[in-house]
Scaffold this active site. Structure first.
Site, PDB file in Angstrom:
ATOM      1  N   LEU A  23       1.037  -1.192  -0.055  1.00 30.13           N
ATOM      2  CA  LEU A  23      -0.029  -0.127  -0.033  1.00 30.13           C
ATOM      3  C   LEU A  23       0.783   1.358  -0.013  1.00 30.13           C
ATOM      4  O   LEU A  23       0.430   2.259  -0.165  1.00 30.13           O
ATOM      5  CB  LEU A  23      -0.804   0.115   1.101  1.00 30.13           C
ATOM      6  CG  LEU A  23      -1.817  -0.958   1.140  1.00 30.13           C
ATOM      7  CD1 LEU A  23      -2.706  -1.111   2.561  1.00 30.13           C
ATOM      8  CD2 LEU A  23      -3.384  -0.753   0.387  1.00 30.13           C
ATOM      9  N   SER A  24       2.029   1.242   0.089  1.00 30.07           N
ATOM     10  CA  SER A  24       3.049   2.177   0.248  1.00 30.07           C
ATOM     11  C   SER A  24       3.092   3.246  -0.791  1.00 30.07           C
ATOM     12  O   SER A  24       2.678   4.417  -0.674  1.00 30.07           O
ATOM     13  CB  SER A  24       4.506   1.785   0.408  1.00 30.07           C
ATOM     14  OG  SER A  24       4.595   1.159   1.626  1.00 30.07           O
ATOM     15  N   THR A  69      10.218  -3.683   2.606  1.00 29.31           N
ATOM     16  CA  THR A  69       9.331  -4.902   3.312  1.00 29.31           C
ATOM     17  C   THR A  69      10.240  -6.266   3.266  1.00 29.31           C
ATOM     18  O   THR A  69      11.437  -6.373   2.776  1.00 29.31           O
ATOM     19  CB  THR A  69       7.935  -4.887   2.586  1.00 29.31           C
ATOM     20  OG1 THR A  69       8.138  -5.411   1.046  1.00 29.31           O
ATOM     21  CG2 THR A  69       7.429  -3.420   2.419  1.00 29.31           C
ATOM     22  N   LYS A  73      14.280  -6.870   5.331  1.00 26.26           N
ATOM     23  CA  LYS A  73      14.493  -5.761   6.301  1.00 26.26           C
ATOM     24  C   LYS A  73      15.790  -6.456   7.062  1.00 26.26           C
ATOM     25  O   LYS A  73      16.506  -5.383   7.564  1.00 26.26           O
ATOM     26  CB  LYS A  73      13.361  -6.060   7.283  1.00 26.26           C
ATOM     27  CG  LYS A  73      12.136  -5.413   6.888  1.00 26.26           C
ATOM     28  CD  LYS A  73      10.935  -5.359   7.364  1.00 26.26           C
ATOM     29  CE  LYS A  73       9.609  -4.652   7.275  1.00 26.26           C
ATOM     30  NZ  LYS A  73       8.693  -4.467   8.281  1.00 26.26           N
ATOM     31  N   ASP A 109       8.138   1.194  12.254  1.00 24.00           N
ATOM     32  CA  ASP A 109       6.617   0.523  12.743  1.00 24.00           C
ATOM     33  C   ASP A 109       6.249   0.800  14.018  1.00 24.00           C
ATOM     34  O   ASP A 109       5.197   1.178  14.246  1.00 24.00           O
ATOM     35  CB  ASP A 109       6.908  -1.060  12.471  1.00 24.00           C
ATOM     36  CG  ASP A 109       7.001  -1.484  10.923  1.00 24.00           C
ATOM     37  OD1 ASP A 109       6.374  -0.650  10.260  1.00 24.00           O
ATOM     38  OD2 ASP A 109       7.589  -2.186  10.375  1.00 24.00           O
ATOM     39  N   ALA A 137       6.461  -7.589  14.049  1.00 22.59           N
ATOM     40  CA  ALA A 137       5.561  -6.679  14.295  1.00 22.59           C
ATOM     41  C   ALA A 137       5.385  -6.339  15.783  1.00 22.59           C
ATOM     42  O   ALA A 137       5.752  -5.152  16.285  1.00 22.59           O
ATOM     43  CB  ALA A 137       4.249  -6.585  13.691  1.00 22.59           C
ATOM     44  N   TYR A 226      -5.499  -4.903   9.065  1.00 23.43           N
ATOM     45  CA  TYR A 226      -6.248  -3.951   8.387  1.00 23.43           C
ATOM     46  C   TYR A 226      -7.129  -4.433   7.337  1.00 23.43           C
ATOM     47  O   TYR A 226      -7.773  -3.360   6.605  1.00 23.43           O
ATOM     48  CB  TYR A 226      -5.499  -2.644   8.124  1.00 23.43           C
ATOM     49  CG  TYR A 226      -4.323  -2.965   7.099  1.00 23.43           C
ATOM     50  CD1 TYR A 226      -4.485  -3.258   5.762  1.00 23.43           C
ATOM     51  CD2 TYR A 226      -3.029  -2.916   7.731  1.00 23.43           C
ATOM     52  CE1 TYR A 226      -3.451  -3.755   4.919  1.00 23.43           C
ATOM     53  CE2 TYR A 226      -1.994  -3.522   6.868  1.00 23.43           C
ATOM     54  CZ  TYR A 226      -2.057  -3.740   5.549  1.00 23.43           C
ATOM     55  OH  TYR A 226      -1.194  -3.958   4.584  1.00 23.43           O
TER      56      TYR A 226
HETATM   57  P1  ATR Z   1       4.736 -10.605  11.558  1.00 21.05           P
HETATM   58  O1  ATR Z   1       6.023  -9.995  10.937  1.00 21.05           O
HETATM   59  O2  ATR Z   1       3.482  -9.573  10.880  1.00 21.05           O
HETATM   60  O3  ATR Z   1       4.593 -10.064  12.998  1.00 21.05           O
HETATM   61  P2  ATR Z   1       5.043 -13.130  12.185  1.00 21.05           P
HETATM   62  O4  ATR Z   1       6.443 -12.766  12.443  1.00 21.05           O
HETATM   63  O5  ATR Z   1       4.950 -14.128  11.172  1.00 21.05           O
HETATM   64  O6  ATR Z   1       4.162 -11.736  11.541  1.00 21.05           O
HETATM   65  O7  ATR Z   1       4.420 -13.444  13.276  1.00 21.05           O
HETATM   66  C1  ATR Z   1       2.985 -13.917  13.362  1.00 21.05           C
HETATM   67  C2  ATR Z   1       2.451 -13.895  14.857  1.00 21.05           C
HETATM   68  O8  ATR Z   1       0.992 -14.336  14.887  1.00 21.05           O
HETATM   69  C3  ATR Z   1       3.214 -14.830  15.724  1.00 21.05           C
HETATM   70  O9  ATR Z   1       3.099 -14.704  16.861  1.00 21.05           O
HETATM   71  C4  ATR Z   1       2.046 -16.196  15.679  1.00 21.05           C
HETATM   72  O10 ATR Z   1       2.331 -17.008  16.722  1.00 21.05           O
HETATM   73  P3  ATR Z   1       3.482 -18.313  16.814  1.00 21.05           P
HETATM   74  O11 ATR Z   1       4.632 -17.842  17.284  1.00 21.05           O
HETATM   75  O12 ATR Z   1       2.643 -19.093  17.681  1.00 21.05           O
HETATM   76  O13 ATR Z   1       3.426 -18.832  15.291  1.00 21.05           O
HETATM   77  C5  ATR Z   1       0.855 -15.411  15.527  1.00 21.05           C
HETATM   78  N1  ATR Z   1       0.056 -16.325  14.875  1.00 21.05           N
HETATM   79  C6  ATR Z   1      -0.139 -16.659  13.859  1.00 21.05           C
HETATM   80  N2  ATR Z   1      -1.461 -17.312  13.452  1.00 21.05           N
HETATM   81  C7  ATR Z   1      -1.956 -17.460  14.736  1.00 21.05           C
HETATM   82  C8  ATR Z   1      -2.965 -18.207  15.304  1.00 21.05           C
HETATM   83  N3  ATR Z   1      -3.899 -18.791  14.401  1.00 21.05           N
HETATM   84  N4  ATR Z   1      -3.427 -18.216  16.522  1.00 21.05           N
HETATM   85  C9  ATR Z   1      -2.505 -17.791  17.505  1.00 21.05           C
HETATM   86  N5  ATR Z   1      -1.267 -16.914  17.213  1.00 21.05           N
HETATM   87  C10 ATR Z   1      -1.077 -16.914  15.767  1.00 21.05           C
END
Ligand code: ATR
Length: 285
Positions: A23-24, A69, A73, A109, A137, A226
């Site tokens: 979206l940037s 992105t 990173k 972020d 995040a 979002y």
């Molecule tokens: P981002 O870069 O957006 O933070 P990420 O690094 O893939 O994405 O992190 C995803 C987060 O969502 C993690 O905390 C993940 O939990 P796990 O560490 O246990 O994998 C969490 N997450 C993703 N799907 C989930 C689900 N169905 N229920 C609970 N937590 C979930």
């Protein structure tokens, strides 16, 4: 409003792989137009291994600013000449700025998230925050909250070891076991979902990362998802009378910090938000 692009127009890029969903460009080009800045942003694919050569473009001041992105990173954090504190702590860069000393790496972020809370009238200073999730995040948000004067941060994640790691990013953060989530929600002022739970689902009947009957009118509930703008979590928070901050808050405010770093101009965040909403509407209806 239309605009002229000439040979003197400054170029900014968003790079990553995939990048075509970003979206940037919509956000930044809207901000440039509204502020009458002779800048443009384009998306450019940046596969693993391309980070160093992309940083070179900024180092040589050929590109005026670069948004980064996944998956670039971490490698961009290694390739830049100087890292701001957040980027150094996270070993992750989402923004590259041309500086007298070369290319400077920032991570906007977390500060963008805190700015979105403040812009909604919720200064996190002195509060207890529950952060659900432990991904990239989450870590950037914990790092920024740690510098924003919060009293306590409870970190809960499906996989507890992730919560333990994420809690290292702020001195007042503590990993809490997943079966203690209800208690952590009850004793928090601000609840933040940083997981993907609820993404792409209708608010009615969509999944929530915590038991929504725990939400109270004095909670502030933020979601970084979002799409949809109103997740099941946020819909339940509204029903409980709680204040909410949706996922475009962080996206728009982190982009505003990027724009300011590149151009020196503070952009109109409401223009950026409107552009993001229009783009999401065009894509998803
Ligand atoms: P981002 O870069 O957006 O933070 P990420 O690094 O893939 O994405 O992190 C995803 C987060 O969502 C993690 O905390 C993940 O939990 P796990 O560490 O246990 O994998 C969490 N997450 C993703 N799907 C989930 C689900 N169905 N229920 C609970 N937590 C979930």
């Amino acid at each position: 409003m239309s605009r002229r692009i000439t040979a003197s127009t400054r170029m900014s890029l968003v790079v990553g792989d995939p990048v075509r969903h970003s979206l940037s460009p919509a956000l930044h080009n809207a901000a440039y137009l509204a502020a009458d800045l002779d800048w443009v942003m384009l998306a450019m694919p940046g596969p693993v291994g391309s980070g160093a050569s992309l940083v070179d473009l900024v180092r040589r001041h050929e590109v005026g600013g670069m948004a980064v992105t996944m998956p670039l990173k971490p490698e961009v954090a290694v390739a830049v000449d100087v890292l701001d504190p957040a980027a150094a702590a996270l070993r992750s860069v989402n923004t590259v700025v041309p500086d007298a000393g070369g290319a400077r790496g920032m991570s906007t972020d977390g500060d963008g998230f805190v700015a979105s809370l403040r812009a909604s009238g919720h200064d996190p200073a002195g509060t207890s925050v529950l952060v659900i999730g432990a991904g990239a995040a989450s870590r950037s948000i914990i790092d920024a909250l740690g510098r924003a004067g919060v009293r306590a941060i409870a970190v809960v994640n499906r996989t507890h070891s992730g919560a333990v790691e994420a809690a290292q990013f702020a001195p007042m953060a503590l990993a809490v076991e997943h079966d203690q989530l209800d208690g952590a929600a009850a004793s928090s002022n601000i609840i933040v979902n940083t997981t993907s739970v609820g993404m792409g689902q209708d608010a009615a009947g969509g999944a929530s990362p915590l038991d929504v009957t725990l939400l109270r009118a004095d909670h502030v509930v933020a979601d970084i998802v979002y799409h949809p703008l109103q997740t099941a979590l946020l819909a339940a928070a509204v029903s409980a009378g709680a204040a909410t901050v949706d996922g475009l808050g962080m996206l728009v405010h982190q982009a505003a910090l990027q724009c300011e770093a590149w151009t020196g101009v503070t952009p109109d965040v409401s223009v950026m938000r409107a552009a993001a909403e229009a783009e999401l509407l065009a894509r998803h209806g």
